[in-house]
Design a protein around this motif. Structure first.
Motif, PDB file in Angstrom:
ATOM      1  N   UNK A   5     -50.251-103.471 -32.106  1.00 52.02           N
ATOM      2  CA  UNK A   5     -50.349-102.130 -31.535  1.00 52.02           C
ATOM      3  C   UNK A   5     -49.685-101.136 -32.476  1.00 52.02           C
ATOM      4  N   UNK A   6     -49.958 -99.856 -32.242  1.00 53.36           N
ATOM      5  CA  UNK A   6     -49.431 -98.791 -33.095  1.00 53.36           C
ATOM      6  C   UNK A   6     -48.723 -97.773 -32.216  1.00 53.36           C
ATOM      7  N   UNK A   7     -47.499 -97.431 -32.588  1.00 54.57           N
ATOM      8  CA  UNK A   7     -46.750 -96.418 -31.840  1.00 54.57           C
ATOM      9  C   UNK A   7     -47.194 -95.033 -32.276  1.00 54.57           C
ATOM     10  N   UNK A   8     -47.566 -94.200 -31.309  1.00 50.40           N
ATOM     11  CA  UNK A   8     -48.053 -92.854 -31.600  1.00 50.40           C
ATOM     12  C   UNK A   8     -47.440 -91.851 -30.633  1.00 50.40           C
ATOM     13  N   UNK A   9     -47.530 -90.572 -31.000  1.00 52.01           N
ATOM     14  CA  UNK A   9     -47.226 -89.483 -30.078  1.00 52.01           C
ATOM     15  C   UNK A   9     -48.520 -88.753 -29.773  1.00 52.01           C
ATOM     16  N   UNK A  10     -48.691 -88.348 -28.507  1.00 50.56           N
ATOM     17  CA  UNK A  10     -49.915 -87.666 -28.099  1.00 50.56           C
ATOM     18  C   UNK A  10     -49.699 -87.010 -26.746  1.00 50.56           C
ATOM     19  N   UNK A  70     -44.683 -91.871 -40.521  1.00 54.13           N
ATOM     20  CA  UNK A  70     -45.388 -90.848 -41.295  1.00 54.13           C
ATOM     21  C   UNK A  70     -45.132 -90.916 -42.797  1.00 54.13           C
ATOM     22  N   UNK A  71     -44.240 -91.819 -43.227  1.00 57.05           N
ATOM     23  CA  UNK A  71     -43.871 -91.828 -44.639  1.00 57.05           C
ATOM     24  C   UNK A  71     -44.709 -92.777 -45.487  1.00 57.05           C
ATOM     25  N   UNK A  72     -45.654 -93.489 -44.862  1.00 57.86           N
ATOM     26  CA  UNK A  72     -46.479 -94.410 -45.648  1.00 57.86           C
ATOM     27  C   UNK A  72     -47.756 -94.752 -44.891  1.00 57.86           C
ATOM     28  N   UNK A  73     -48.743 -95.230 -45.638  1.00 61.69           N
ATOM     29  CA  UNK A  73     -50.013 -95.693 -45.062  1.00 61.69           C
ATOM     30  C   UNK A  73     -49.846 -97.172 -44.723  1.00 61.69           C
ATOM     31  N   UNK A  74     -49.294 -97.454 -43.546  1.00 62.71           N
ATOM     32  CA  UNK A  74     -48.870 -98.817 -43.232  1.00 62.71           C
ATOM     33  C   UNK A  74     -50.054 -99.732 -42.903  1.00 62.71           C
ATOM     34  N   UNK A  75     -49.808-101.026 -43.051  1.00 63.35           N
ATOM     35  CA  UNK A  75     -50.850-102.048 -42.891  1.00 63.35           C
ATOM     36  C   UNK A  75     -50.972-102.484 -41.435  1.00 63.35           C
TER      37      UNK A  75
END
Length: 220
Positions: free
Chosen positions: A132-137, A175-180
């Motif tokens: 899963x990916x942690x996001x704000x929305x 936000x500091x990298x294009x993570x895998x």
């Protein structure tokens, strides 16, 4: 985005461990609604209804409406406790939200086109780095899931967060990298195409040289 659902609650006048145990014995779950600069509300919810919602999936990312004394409270589950032995729900915390409320949630990742992925068809393994990916929305626009497309990916390829189409109002907390998100990994012992081609080209040449040496030896 998952559709909101309704839970019917009752006010809880007493708090504490003894009161909570009595509530659970009666087939209910103690819960709290807090946030939005309002006093917290102590409530009880039917254990069966809450348990069904949890087991159905998406409980932590779906906005709910809790009806209490004729008034509906729009909320998002923030946490719940399970009994460590019997695994039943013991308590739930809900956060008051509105359509403009920004929330931080973990969105599951689904993988598409596994059956046609070139790397997997060659024996590769889908190595999932993040389920899963942690996001704000906004609370009113929480995605149900993200889709990672494996179409055209070969051995050694990686799926980055930039490969996934996110709605404009949904932003990863990293936000500091294009993570895998995942990689197509070659299993141990699997040779690359380059290695197989090199061996195929070298094998006939070795046979030819051996044959020439035997012919020269016969002439002598």
């Amino acid at each position: 985005m998952s559709e909101a659902y309704v839970l019917t609650a009752e006010a809880r006048e007493r708090v504490g461990k003894g009161s909570a145990r009595a509530i659970r014995r009666n087939g209910n779950i103690p819960a709290v609604i807090y946030g939005d600069n309002q006093p917290p509300l102590s409530i009880t919810l039917p254990s069966k209804d809450v348990t069904l919602k949890i087991h159905a999936g998406g409980f932590m990312t779906t906005v709910a409406e809790i009806e209490l004394d004729g008034k509906k409270h729009r909320v998002l589950p923030k946490s719940y406790d399970l009994d460590p032995v019997k695994d039943f729900v013991m308590h739930v915390d809900f956060l008051r939200v509105s359509a403009k409320t920004e929330v931080t949630v973990n969105i599951p990742v689904h993988f598409a086109n596994e059956e046609t992925c070139p790397g997997l068809k060659k024996g590769g393994v889908l190595n999932i780095v993040r389920h899963d990916v942690e996001v704000t929305c906004p609370a009113g626009d929480i995605p149900e899931f993200f889709t990672a497309d494996l179409e055209g990916l070969g051995l050694g390829d990686a799926i980055k967060i930039s490969s996934i189409a996110l709605p404009d109002n949904v932003h990863p907390t990293i936000t500091d990298r294009d993570f895998t998100i995942a990689t197509i990994a070659a299993p141990a012992g699997l040779k690359s195409e380059e290695e197989e081609e090199a061996e195929a080209e070298a094998a006939p040449a070795e046979v030819e040289v051996i044959g020439e040496e035997k012919e020269e030896g016969g002439e002598e």
